[in-house]
Motif scaffolding. Structure first.
Motif, PDB file in Angstrom:
ATOM      1  N   PRO A   1       0.983 -11.680 -13.696  1.00 45.33           N
ATOM      2  CA  PRO A   1       2.071 -10.809 -13.219  1.00 45.33           C
ATOM      3  C   PRO A   1       1.573  -9.503 -12.607  1.00 45.33           C
ATOM      4  CG  PRO A   1       2.616 -11.724 -15.369  1.00 45.33           C
ATOM      5  CD  PRO A   1       1.173 -12.047 -15.116  1.00 45.33           C
ATOM      6  N   VAL A   2       0.476  -8.955 -13.131  1.00 47.15           N
ATOM      7  CA  VAL A   2      -0.096  -7.735 -12.556  1.00 47.15           C
ATOM      8  C   VAL A   2      -0.576  -8.015 -11.140  1.00 47.15           C
ATOM      9  CG1 VAL A   2      -1.875  -5.960 -12.803  1.00 47.15           C
ATOM     10  CG2 VAL A   2      -0.753  -6.893 -14.839  1.00 47.15           C
ATOM     11  N   ALA A   3      -1.182  -9.186 -10.938  1.00 46.41           N
ATOM     12  CA  ALA A   3      -1.659  -9.547  -9.601  1.00 46.41           C
ATOM     13  C   ALA A   3      -0.501  -9.674  -8.624  1.00 46.41           C
ATOM     14  CB  ALA A   3      -2.450 -10.851  -9.668  1.00 46.41           C
ATOM     15  N   PHE A   4       0.554 -10.360  -9.016  1.00 45.21           N
ATOM     16  CA  PHE A   4       1.724 -10.496  -8.126  1.00 45.21           C
ATOM     17  C   PHE A   4       2.280  -9.116  -7.768  1.00 45.21           C
ATOM     18  CE2 PHE A   4       2.222 -14.994  -9.676  1.00 45.21           C
ATOM     19  CZ  PHE A   4       2.220 -15.582  -8.424  1.00 45.21           C
ATOM     20  N   ARG A   5       2.372  -8.244  -8.746  1.00 46.61           N
ATOM     21  CA  ARG A   5       2.881  -6.880  -8.533  1.00 46.61           C
ATOM     22  C   ARG A   5       2.011  -6.112  -7.548  1.00 46.61           C
ATOM     23  NH1 ARG A   5       0.783  -2.246 -11.458  1.00 46.61           N
ATOM     24  NH2 ARG A   5       2.300  -0.573 -11.799  1.00 46.61           N
ATOM     25  N   ASN A   6       0.695  -6.141  -7.754  1.00 46.14           N
ATOM     26  CA  ASN A   6      -0.200  -5.352  -6.925  1.00 46.14           C
ATOM     27  C   ASN A   6      -0.337  -5.923  -5.520  1.00 46.14           C
ATOM     28  OD1 ASN A   6      -0.452  -3.932  -9.270  1.00 46.14           O
ATOM     29  ND2 ASN A   6      -2.647  -4.242  -9.529  1.00 46.14           N
ATOM     30  N   VAL A   7      -0.323  -7.249  -5.409  1.00 43.61           N
ATOM     31  CA  VAL A   7      -0.368  -7.895  -4.090  1.00 43.61           C
ATOM     32  C   VAL A   7       0.866  -7.508  -3.276  1.00 43.61           C
ATOM     33  CG1 VAL A   7      -0.130 -10.132  -2.940  1.00 43.61           C
ATOM     34  CG2 VAL A   7      -1.878  -9.824  -4.684  1.00 43.61           C
ATOM     35  N   LYS A   8       2.010  -7.523  -3.913  1.00 46.79           N
ATOM     36  CA  LYS A   8       3.252  -7.155  -3.227  1.00 46.79           C
ATOM     37  C   LYS A   8       3.211  -5.702  -2.763  1.00 46.79           C
ATOM     38  CE  LYS A   8       8.264  -6.901  -3.930  1.00 46.79           C
ATOM     39  NZ  LYS A   8       9.373  -7.099  -4.923  1.00 46.79           N
ATOM     40  N   GLU A   9       2.711  -4.814  -3.610  1.00 48.47           N
ATOM     41  CA  GLU A   9       2.632  -3.398  -3.247  1.00 48.47           C
ATOM     42  C   GLU A   9       1.676  -3.191  -2.075  1.00 48.47           C
ATOM     43  OE1 GLU A   9       3.554   0.686  -3.457  1.00 48.47           O
ATOM     44  OE2 GLU A   9       4.506  -1.047  -4.437  1.00 48.47           O
ATOM     45  N   ALA A  10       0.548  -3.875  -2.088  1.00 48.62           N
ATOM     46  CA  ALA A  10      -0.425  -3.748  -1.003  1.00 48.62           C
ATOM     47  C   ALA A  10       0.163  -4.237   0.316  1.00 48.62           C
ATOM     48  CB  ALA A  10      -1.696  -4.519  -1.344  1.00 48.62           C
ATOM     49  N   SER A  11       0.876  -5.352   0.285  1.00 48.63           N
ATOM     50  CA  SER A  11       1.496  -5.876   1.506  1.00 48.63           C
ATOM     51  C   SER A  11       2.590  -4.941   2.007  1.00 48.63           C
ATOM     52  CB  SER A  11       2.078  -7.271   1.247  1.00 48.63           C
ATOM     53  OG  SER A  11       1.046  -8.207   0.995  1.00 48.63           O
ATOM     54  N   GLY A  12       3.319  -4.338   1.100  1.00 53.95           N
ATOM     55  CA  GLY A  12       4.335  -3.366   1.508  1.00 53.95           C
ATOM     56  C   GLY A  12       3.712  -2.186   2.225  1.00 53.95           C
ATOM     57  N   ASN A  13       2.568  -1.710   1.722  1.00 54.55           N
ATOM     58  CA  ASN A  13       1.861  -0.623   2.394  1.00 54.55           C
ATOM     59  C   ASN A  13       1.428  -1.028   3.794  1.00 54.55           C
ATOM     60  OD1 ASN A  13       2.091   1.128   0.201  1.00 54.55           O
ATOM     61  ND2 ASN A  13       0.141   0.497  -0.693  1.00 54.55           N
ATOM     62  N   LEU A  14       0.936  -2.257   3.920  1.00 58.85           N
ATOM     63  CA  LEU A  14       0.511  -2.750   5.236  1.00 58.85           C
ATOM     64  C   LEU A  14       1.685  -2.811   6.202  1.00 58.85           C
ATOM     65  CD1 LEU A  14      -1.630  -4.052   7.097  1.00 58.85           C
ATOM     66  CD2 LEU A  14      -0.932  -6.268   6.147  1.00 58.85           C
ATOM     67  N   ASN A  15       2.799  -3.325   5.740  1.00 56.02           N
ATOM     68  CA  ASN A  15       3.975  -3.431   6.617  1.00 56.02           C
ATOM     69  C   ASN A  15       4.462  -2.062   7.069  1.00 56.02           C
ATOM     70  OD1 ASN A  15       3.978  -6.225   6.406  1.00 56.02           O
ATOM     71  ND2 ASN A  15       5.351  -6.238   4.641  1.00 56.02           N
ATOM     72  N   ARG A  16       4.399  -1.094   6.171  1.00 51.81           N
ATOM     73  CA  ARG A  16       4.813   0.258   6.562  1.00 51.81           C
ATOM     74  C   ARG A  16       3.848   0.854   7.588  1.00 51.81           C
ATOM     75  NH1 ARG A  16       6.759  -0.049   1.261  1.00 51.81           N
ATOM     76  NH2 ARG A  16       4.704   0.279   0.333  1.00 51.81           N
ATOM     77  N   MET A  17       2.556   0.544   7.440  1.00 44.65           N
ATOM     78  CA  MET A  17       1.577   1.063   8.379  1.00 44.65           C
ATOM     79  C   MET A  17       1.743   0.446   9.768  1.00 44.65           C
ATOM     80  SD  MET A  17      -2.615   1.043   8.169  1.00 44.65           S
ATOM     81  CE  MET A  17      -2.841  -0.660   8.719  1.00 44.65           C
ATOM     82  N   LEU A  18       2.037  -0.855   9.814  1.00 43.04           N
ATOM     83  CA  LEU A  18       2.095  -1.565  11.086  1.00 43.04           C
ATOM     84  C   LEU A  18       3.486  -1.602  11.711  1.00 43.04           C
ATOM     85  CD1 LEU A  18      -0.212  -4.643  10.342  1.00 43.04           C
ATOM     86  CD2 LEU A  18      -0.810  -2.471  11.433  1.00 43.04           C
ATOM     87  N   SER A  19       4.470  -0.995  11.066  1.00 50.33           N
ATOM     88  CA  SER A  19       5.825  -1.033  11.607  1.00 50.33           C
ATOM     89  C   SER A  19       5.862  -0.395  12.994  1.00 50.33           C
ATOM     90  CB  SER A  19       6.799  -0.313  10.666  1.00 50.33           C
ATOM     91  OG  SER A  19       6.427   1.037  10.498  1.00 50.33           O
TER      92      SER A  19
END
Length: 543
Positions: free
Chosen positions: A356-374
């Protein structure tokens, strides 16, 4: 081919990156021998990690290597600002700057005795290697290729090839841990599937050397320059060693992979800097950002950890630090089982807690990427007009706000907890909402035990690590004899500590708090449980 050789070890670790080395070090610190095999000679051509997160630094504190990290070659006075640039570095506009102190200026937050550190992998791996070898319990074999494994009734047989000596080796171990990265041979041998998105972007990293890079432009220096075109972020330049080495990352495409030619790379460097300069390219690495978590973390006594179990965008710096969390969780459980006080279901809790920690952190990292590339389109973005200046100010404010989340991650690094863990005894209290930036300390079972400075100068975190610890807090605490007897009956190592300091009592919220060897709370209460033996058997995985 020379004749076969046989080696026996309690634990075999595949992969001598930071996760594998840290596992060997923590096991050795606990008195458990291990062997690490690494298919390469250990040379790091491009550091995949450069941030040692605050929780990892707390583990470094436990291991006694904080000073080694602080003495790493990365300059401690180098500013850590993140700067947003419209156009190129020399002639473009600085449209935003997230200011961050240098390593020697930054102070630990009130929730921790430590702070994050900038220590790239080519500096951090040697520190972990030294730590692993210090105990004399660990052996590291470079140029040794994992080939095959077989499950036996009493352990695992692993076939390894010494590629220097052209010799086959059979290694017999009780446990095998694959810390061999995204392309993990151990994971593939186990037929473990990865869940998620195999490709978010295709990126090319270029490490180049140039002394005096900051003098090419007039903008104040910083850790990372982020370059925007009208369509959004397309490249970054990072101060990889704070002196003469720099990493430029170019986002090629989110559609299909493709290696950039030398000509395209030189053109991109010229475009992003804005003036010719005499740099030397040291390495080029095409890579893929991914969003993946393994569907399971073990088959029998064979486990995976780190990038073998989860792969995420580096936006946020969670990857290696999540892997270090994996091995700290796994190490004490392996040690407990080998020393015969761990119960038969203790090892099963590893995936329940860490996936569950991995799913949480992977999701947060992808969210950061999406915000950067928006997309941040504006037709006047590069115009030297009043309208252009307004556009750049507006977009600068927008991206600053969007990407601020990536820089403020205390809650991600410290706030993970082991909900629904079979070896934590729930007290029925409501969960604290997860927040990326804010971290509220709690002694709720499954959470990281709170940090409080003691009057003698130690942190409460310094009390944990080598055993279970039962904290008896305040006045008139129930005598912990039933806990002591229950632990002694199964040889579970337990320290009983009496603390009366008011700040500690307030932070820990209960009069009795049982903390695991990894520093997470296993049980708490104001009174002794009806059955202390049942609690002890639960937290050691014997129920």
């Amino acid at each position: 081919m020379l004749g076969e050789k046989r080696i026996d070890t309690p634990v075999l670790i595949v992969g001598a990156g930071p996760v594998g080395l840290a596992l060997a070090g923590d096991l050795g610190w606990r008195g458990i021998p291990s062997i690490v095999i690494e298919k390469t000679n250990g040379t790091i051509f491009q550091a995949r990690q450069d941030l040692v997160g605050i929780r990892t630094m707390e583990f470094c504190r436990r291991w006694g290597i904080v000073k080694d990290v602080e003495r790493s070659p990365y300059p401690r006075d180098y500013p850590q600002d993140n700067i947003y640039i419209a156009g190129n570095l020399v002639n473009g506009w600085e449209i935003g700057r997230y200011k961050a102190p240098s390593m020697d200026q930054e102070k630990p937050p009130e929730q921790s005795p430590q702070k994050r550190e900038r220590c790239p992998q080519n500096m951090f791996d040697p520190i972990l290697k030294k730590f692993a070898l210090t105990s004399k319990n660990s052996k590291i074999l470079y140029n040794h290729q994992f080939c095959f494994l077989e499950h036996l009734s009493n352990g695992i047989r692993i076939n390894v090839e010494d590629t220097n000596q052209k010799r086959k080796i059979k290694i017999f171990s009780r446990y095998l841990v694959g810390c061999d990265g995204f392309g993990s041979q151990v994971r593939e041998t186990l037929n473990i599937k990865m869940l998620g998105k195999p490709a978010l972007t295709y990126t090319t990293n270029i490490i180049f050397r140039f002394n005096g890079f900051e003098k090419l432009h007039t903008k104040p220096p910083g850790y990372r320059f982020i370059f925007l075109k009208p369509g959004g972020v397309w490249a970054t330049i990072v101060a990889i060693n704070g002196r003469d080495q720099w990493r430029m990352s170019i986002v090629n495409s989110s559609e299909q992979p493709g290696d950039l030619s030398r000509e395209e790379i030189h053109k991109a460097i010229a475009e992003v800097v804005g003036v010719p300069f005499g740099y030397e390219i040291l390495s080029i690495l095409p890579w893929t950002r991914r969003e993946l978590v393994a569907d399971k973390y073990n088959v029998g006594n064979v486990f995976i950890a780190g990038d073998a179990a989860h792969v995420m965008s580096p936006t946020g710096g969670f990857g290696m630090n999540t892997g270090i969390g994996d091995i700290v969780d796994l190490s004490w459980k392996i040690s407990a089982t080998l020393k015969a006080w761990g119960g038969s279901s203790l090892m099963d809790s590893y995936v329940v807690e860490r996936q569950p920690v991995a799913f949480r952190n992977v999701k947060e990292a992808s969210g950061n990427l999406n915000r950067m590339l928006s997309k941040k389109d504006h037709p006047a973005f590069f115009d030297k007009t009043v309208e252009g200046a307004k556009a750049r100010k507006s977009i600068g404010q927008k991206i600053y706000k969007q990407m601020q989340r990536e820089w403020e991650t205390l809650g991600i690094h410290l706030g993970y907890r082991y909900e629904n863990s079979p070896i934590c005894v729930s007290d029925g209290t409501p969960d604290i909402p997860d927040n990326h930036a804010q971290y509220i300390q709690t002694s709720r079972p499954g959470s990281r035990a709170p940090h409080v400075w003691l009057k003698d100068g130690r942190s409460t975190l310094d009390l944990f690590g080598s055993s279970f610890v039962l904290l008896c807090l305040g006045e008139n605490v129930p005598k912990p004899d039933p806990f002591y007897k229950a632990a002694k009956s199964c040889n579970l190592p337990l320290k009983i500590l009496h603390l009366k300091e008011k700040k500690v009592c307030l932070a820990y919220q209960s009069r009795l708090v049982l903390v695991r060897p990894d520093g997470h709370v296993a049980w708490r209460g104001d009174n002794l449980p009806k059955n202390s033996k049942k609690v002890i058997d639960t937290v050691r995985g014997a129920l």
